[in-house]
Scaffold this motif. Structure first.
Motif, short mmCIF file in Angstrom:
data_model
loop_
_atom_site.label_atom_id
_atom_site.label_comp_id
_atom_site.label_asym_id
_atom_site.label_seq_id
_atom_site.Cartn_x
_atom_site.Cartn_y
_atom_site.Cartn_z
N LEU A 71 15.96 27.24 2.03
CA LEU A 71 15.39 26.06 1.37
C LEU A 71 14.44 25.35 2.33
CD1 LEU A 71 15.27 24.05 -0.98
CD2 LEU A 71 17.28 22.94 0.01
N ARG A 76 11.06 27.05 2.46
CA ARG A 76 10.26 26.75 1.25
C ARG A 76 9.71 25.34 1.34
NH1 ARG A 76 10.91 29.39 -3.75
NH2 ARG A 76 9.30 27.94 -4.41
N LEU A 86 13.33 15.35 -5.20
CA LEU A 86 14.60 15.87 -4.70
C LEU A 86 15.73 15.20 -5.49
CD1 LEU A 86 14.08 15.54 -0.83
CD2 LEU A 86 13.51 17.47 -2.28
N GLU A 87 16.72 15.96 -5.81
CA GLU A 87 17.97 15.42 -6.35
C GLU A 87 18.96 15.48 -5.20
OE1 GLU A 87 20.38 13.53 -8.91
OE2 GLU A 87 18.29 14.04 -9.33
N VAL A 107 20.80 18.02 -0.40
CA VAL A 107 19.80 18.32 -1.44
C VAL A 107 20.41 19.24 -2.47
CG1 VAL A 107 17.55 19.37 -1.92
CG2 VAL A 107 17.86 17.97 0.13
N ARG A 108 20.43 18.77 -3.71
CA ARG A 108 20.97 19.59 -4.81
C ARG A 108 19.88 20.42 -5.47
NH1 ARG A 108 24.73 15.14 -7.79
NH2 ARG A 108 26.46 15.21 -6.33
N SER A 109 18.69 19.84 -5.63
CA SER A 109 17.58 20.58 -6.25
C SER A 109 16.26 19.98 -5.80
CB SER A 109 17.68 20.55 -7.77
OG SER A 109 17.56 19.23 -8.26
N VAL A 110 15.20 20.79 -5.95
CA VAL A 110 13.85 20.38 -5.55
C VAL A 110 12.89 20.78 -6.66
CG1 VAL A 110 11.99 20.71 -3.87
CG2 VAL A 110 14.37 20.79 -3.11
N SER A 111 12.00 19.87 -7.02
CA SER A 111 10.92 20.21 -7.95
C SER A 111 9.60 19.96 -7.24
CB SER A 111 11.01 19.38 -9.23
OG SER A 111 10.92 18.00 -8.95
#
Length: 184
Positions: A49, A52, A63-64, A99-103
């Motif tokens: 991660l 990226r 970011l979540e 960090v749970r997710s990234v857009s």
């Protein structure tokens, strides 16, 4: 005439051999395609991660974050275990493990061997800098808790924060630290 027949026979033989060679190439490519796809998937499992995100520096990301929720802004820096997101009103130092997710991330990745030596600095370095500057901030933990104060000293696995008018000391463990939000 004999020579003309030999030429026609040789031409037919070479054409047949060329056709067989093309068929063999096509069979080889067909057999190799799944192997190449599998290798590509196997290599991609090495991408982190952080690598990226390193390729996404300068981009608008969302970011979540565990215990915090949505954090959006321009990704300013990525380093060992943390990243800096500059939002509209605040800066956020976010712990990678929270960090749970990234857009909005780039499709590319930058391998760690290509990172600047400054990117090897851990989040303790960031917290020490905040402590030296006397920066007031909010430390968010992964369970949703908050500590509003000024970092004073940084230990091996915690940060000491002066809270309130009486400068009461609260220790915040790195293991539960999700993000640090600028206060001013």
């Amino acid at each position: 005439m004999w020579q003309g027949r030999t030429m026609a026979w040789e031409d037919d033989l070479f054409a047949l051999l060329d056709d067989l060679e093309q068929q063999a190439d096509a069979l080889y490519d067909a057999e190799r395609a799944p192997e190449l796809a599998d290798r590509s998937r196997a290599e991609y499992q090495q991408v982190t991660l952080a690598s990226r995100l390193m390729a996404s520096v300068g981009r608008e990301v969302g970011l979540e974050v565990a215990g915090v929720g949505a954090v959006a802004g321009v990704l300013e820096r990525v380093a060992d275990g943390w990243c800096l997101v500059r939002g509209a009103d605040q800066d956020w130092v976010v712990t990678m493990t929270a960090v749970r997710s990234v857009s909005g991330a780039s499709d590319r990745a930058v391998p760690e061997v290509a990172w600047s030596p400054l990117a090897r600095l851990g989040r303790a370095s960031v917290l020490r800098r905040l402590a030296e500057a006397g920066e007031r901030c909010v430390l968010h933990d992964t369970a949703g808790g908050r500590v509003d104060g000024i970092p004073r000293r940084v230990g091996a696995d915690f940060v000491e924060v002066a809270v309130g008018e009486d400068a009461r000391v609260v220790l915040v463990a790195f293991a539960t630290l999700a993000a640090v939000q600028s206060r001013d």
